[in-house]
Design a protein around this motif. Sequence first.
Motif, short mmCIF file in Angstrom:
data_model
loop_
_atom_site.label_atom_id
_atom_site.label_comp_id
_atom_site.label_asym_id
_atom_site.label_seq_id
_atom_site.Cartn_x
_atom_site.Cartn_y
_atom_site.Cartn_z
N VAL A 162 108.10 -35.47 -49.10
CA VAL A 162 108.52 -36.82 -48.76
C VAL A 162 107.27 -37.69 -48.64
O VAL A 162 106.32 -37.31 -47.95
N THR A 163 107.29 -38.85 -49.31
CA THR A 163 106.16 -39.78 -49.24
C THR A 163 106.60 -41.02 -48.49
O THR A 163 107.57 -41.69 -48.88
N TYR A 164 105.89 -41.29 -47.39
CA TYR A 164 106.11 -42.51 -46.62
C TYR A 164 104.99 -43.48 -46.98
O TYR A 164 103.82 -43.08 -47.04
N GLU A 165 105.32 -44.73 -47.19
CA GLU A 165 104.30 -45.73 -47.51
C GLU A 165 104.65 -47.02 -46.78
O GLU A 165 105.80 -47.45 -46.77
N VAL A 166 103.63 -47.62 -46.15
CA VAL A 166 103.80 -48.90 -45.47
C VAL A 166 102.83 -49.87 -46.11
O VAL A 166 101.62 -49.65 -46.09
N LEU A 167 103.37 -50.95 -46.68
CA LEU A 167 102.56 -51.97 -47.34
C LEU A 167 102.51 -53.22 -46.48
O LEU A 167 103.45 -53.52 -45.75
N GLY A 168 101.42 -53.93 -46.55
CA GLY A 168 101.25 -55.16 -45.80
C GLY A 168 99.79 -55.36 -45.48
O GLY A 168 98.91 -54.69 -46.05
N GLU A 169 99.52 -56.28 -44.57
CA GLU A 169 98.15 -56.55 -44.14
C GLU A 169 98.06 -56.40 -42.63
O GLU A 169 99.05 -56.57 -41.92
N GLY B 272 102.17 -60.33 -35.40
CA GLY B 272 103.24 -60.40 -36.39
C GLY B 272 102.74 -60.12 -37.79
O GLY B 272 101.85 -59.30 -38.01
N GLY B 273 103.32 -60.82 -38.76
CA GLY B 273 102.99 -60.61 -40.15
C GLY B 273 104.19 -60.06 -40.89
O GLY B 273 105.33 -60.22 -40.47
N ALA C 105 112.38 -51.25 -46.96
CA ALA C 105 112.82 -52.22 -45.95
C ALA C 105 111.59 -53.00 -45.49
O ALA C 105 110.46 -52.54 -45.61
N THR C 106 111.82 -54.22 -44.93
CA THR C 106 110.72 -55.11 -44.57
C THR C 106 110.87 -55.58 -43.12
O THR C 106 111.98 -55.88 -42.66
N ALA C 107 109.74 -55.67 -42.41
CA ALA C 107 109.68 -56.21 -41.05
C ALA C 107 108.83 -57.48 -41.10
O ALA C 107 107.83 -57.53 -41.81
N THR C 108 109.22 -58.49 -40.34
CA THR C 108 108.43 -59.73 -40.28
C THR C 108 108.37 -60.22 -38.84
O THR C 108 109.22 -59.90 -38.01
N GLY C 109 107.34 -61.03 -38.55
CA GLY C 109 107.21 -61.69 -37.27
C GLY C 109 106.58 -60.82 -36.19
O GLY C 109 106.28 -59.63 -36.40
#
Length: 170
Positions: free
Chosen positions: A71-78, A125-126, A142-146
């Motif tokens: 299983v590969t988990y990846e979290v993208l963002g800054e 946030g972000g 899925a995406t998280a914001t704020g």
Amino acid sequence: MPTTEEPGSPAESEIPDTTTAYPSRDDRGVDRRGIAVASALLLACGVFVAYGVLDSKDAPAPQQAVPVAGVTYEVLGEGAADISYRGPGGDKATVVTNARLPWKKTVSVPLGASSIVNVTLGEKGGTASCTLAVRGRHVQRATATGAFGRTTCSSELPAPEVSAASEGAP
């Protein structure tokens, strides 16, 4: 006055002197109490060993290895985020706090368990998105914001296949 001895009674010279000390160990030879204690300990050890050998038939059979999936988990963002994911234990989550993004981790998860990754953004946030791939195949995004934004990606892994040999079939 002369003393008369009764017939059958020992003469005074024949009575052992009980006022003298017991003979020393050197006079008696080997200390028999030490030999008795050593023999008892040796016998007890032998009983424990025999019990272990004879009772081994009641020991549980070695467990077979549980099949797993990559299983590969990846979290993208800054920036950074707190990430928790299910790893090789199957039931226990691993937590990474303040992980620098982008972040990626591949683990082996037991079949039949669910693979899951949770992402929580900090106070600043972000935006961050999680992706989940099972055996190289994309499953969810899925995406998280704020501020303190949260998101989760999860998937149920297939149950392990049961072979005829493990069911006891001839």
